[in-house]
Design an enzyme around this catalytic site. Structure first.
Site, PDB file in Angstrom:
ATOM      1  N   SER A 138       0.766  -1.177  -0.068  1.00  8.81           N
ATOM      2  CA  SER A 138      -0.007  -0.093  -0.029  1.00  8.81           C
ATOM      3  C   SER A 138       0.907   1.189   0.055  1.00  8.81           C
ATOM      4  O   SER A 138       2.135   0.921   0.140  1.00  8.81           O
ATOM      5  CB  SER A 138      -0.887   0.019   1.173  1.00  8.81           C
ATOM      6  OG  SER A 138      -1.577   1.108   1.555  1.00  8.81           O
ATOM      7  N   TYR A 151      -2.467  -1.426  10.084  1.00  7.98           N
ATOM      8  CA  TYR A 151      -2.192  -1.427   8.871  1.00  7.98           C
ATOM      9  C   TYR A 151      -1.101  -1.017   8.084  1.00  7.98           C
ATOM     10  O   TYR A 151      -0.631  -1.759   7.399  1.00  7.98           O
ATOM     11  CB  TYR A 151      -3.404  -0.530   8.215  1.00  7.98           C
ATOM     12  CG  TYR A 151      -3.838  -0.617   6.673  1.00  7.98           C
ATOM     13  CD1 TYR A 151      -4.672  -1.740   6.219  1.00  7.98           C
ATOM     14  CD2 TYR A 151      -3.187  -0.006   5.807  1.00  7.98           C
ATOM     15  CE1 TYR A 151      -4.904  -1.904   5.050  1.00  7.98           C
ATOM     16  CE2 TYR A 151      -3.604  -0.271   4.511  1.00  7.98           C
ATOM     17  CZ  TYR A 151      -4.290  -0.990   3.931  1.00  7.98           C
ATOM     18  OH  TYR A 151      -4.519  -1.395   2.661  1.00  7.98           O
TER      19      TYR A 151
END
Length: 273
Positions: A138, A151
């Site tokens: 990401s 995350y």
């Protein structure tokens, strides 16, 4: 030439878009997700493409189950040419309020799911001296942001895992591709656990409302970008203008990036209060 593909998180978002993209090229597919109804819907939609589409319900955090599905995939569609470790979940919470259970839940899926998916196919690819491993990190694997510690930690871990694997695979015929999406219009927020951010307690609707304007890239465009990168043999694949801009800013002007992000976060808090 890519003839077969294994995709996790294929019931929606980038995973589904990858399945559609590959089906258009006649690639046989083994699609997995925890969402059985979503998988059946994708399988039905792809029937008219006249390709072999197999589905399997899989929790990627379950190593034994992953290995079983990897064997079944080979049995039903043949040796796997490319695996997409795409399945992921989201979590919004602060470090001091976050539970250990939530951290383990997210890491087991977003990091260990990638490890399981890589190792399930790597030995066979090395033996055949060919293959592609596409691991989804990401933009949050490039920088850290508040309320996303779990995350960010998982996606940074995937980035580091990919970098190590890249050097190990030089000269083997097998390639790893590290994918860093920016804001993609998917259901990752809706399907995640949203509890708290800098402004206090939040609901899923709150986080989704804030996320929507940032989700500037469609899953179809993301899939197209990934496949173009794979075909070109690119290691690092950035998806979306936001991902490209953030990557440059964080590398070239790290202090300026921190100041700009802090200002934006402060404005978001004031707007919410």
């Amino acid at each position: 030439m890519i003839k077969t593909a294994f995709i996790t998180g294929a019931a929606s978002g980038i995973g589904r878009a990858l399945a559609e993209n590959l089906a258009n090229s006649g690639v046989a597919l083994y699609l997995t997700d925890v969402n059985e109804a979503g998988l059946k819907d994708v399988q039905k939609d792809l029937q008219d493409r006249q390709v072999n589409v197999q589905i399997g319900v899989l929790d990627v955090s379950d190593r034994a189950a992953f290995e079983d599905h990897a064997k079944r995939a080979v049995e039903t569609i043949g040796d796997i040419d490319i695996v997409f470790n795409n399945a992921g979940v989201s979590l919004s919470d602060m470090v001091h309020t976050g539970s250990y259970e939530d951290y383990h839940w997210l890491m087991d899926i977003n990091f260990w799911g990638v490890v399981h998916g890589t190792k399930a196919f790597l030995d066979d690819m090395l033996a055949r001296k060919t293959g592609h491993i596409v691991n989804i990190s990401s933009v949050f694997g490039l920088v850290g942001v508040p309320s996303q510690s779990a995350y960010c930690a998982a996606k940074h871990a995937v980035k580091g895992f990919n970098e190590s694997l890249y050097y190990e695979l030089i000269g083997t015929g097998v390639q790893v591709h590290s994918v860093h999406p920016g804001g993609i219009d998917t259901n990752i927020v809706v399907n995640g656990r949203q509890k708290q951010n800098l402004s206090g307690k939040v609901s899923t609707d709150d986080v989704q409302e804030n996320f929507k304007p940032q989700a500037i890239t469609t899953p179809a465009k993301a899939a197209e970008t990934i496949m173009n990168g794979v075909r070109k043999g690119e290691y690092k694949i950035l998806i979306g203008p936001d991902a490209r801009a953030l990557d440059r800013m964080s590398r070239w002007f790290p202090k300026l990036w921190q100041k700009l992000f802090y200002k934006r976060a402060t404005k978001d808090i004031q707007r919410a209060s």
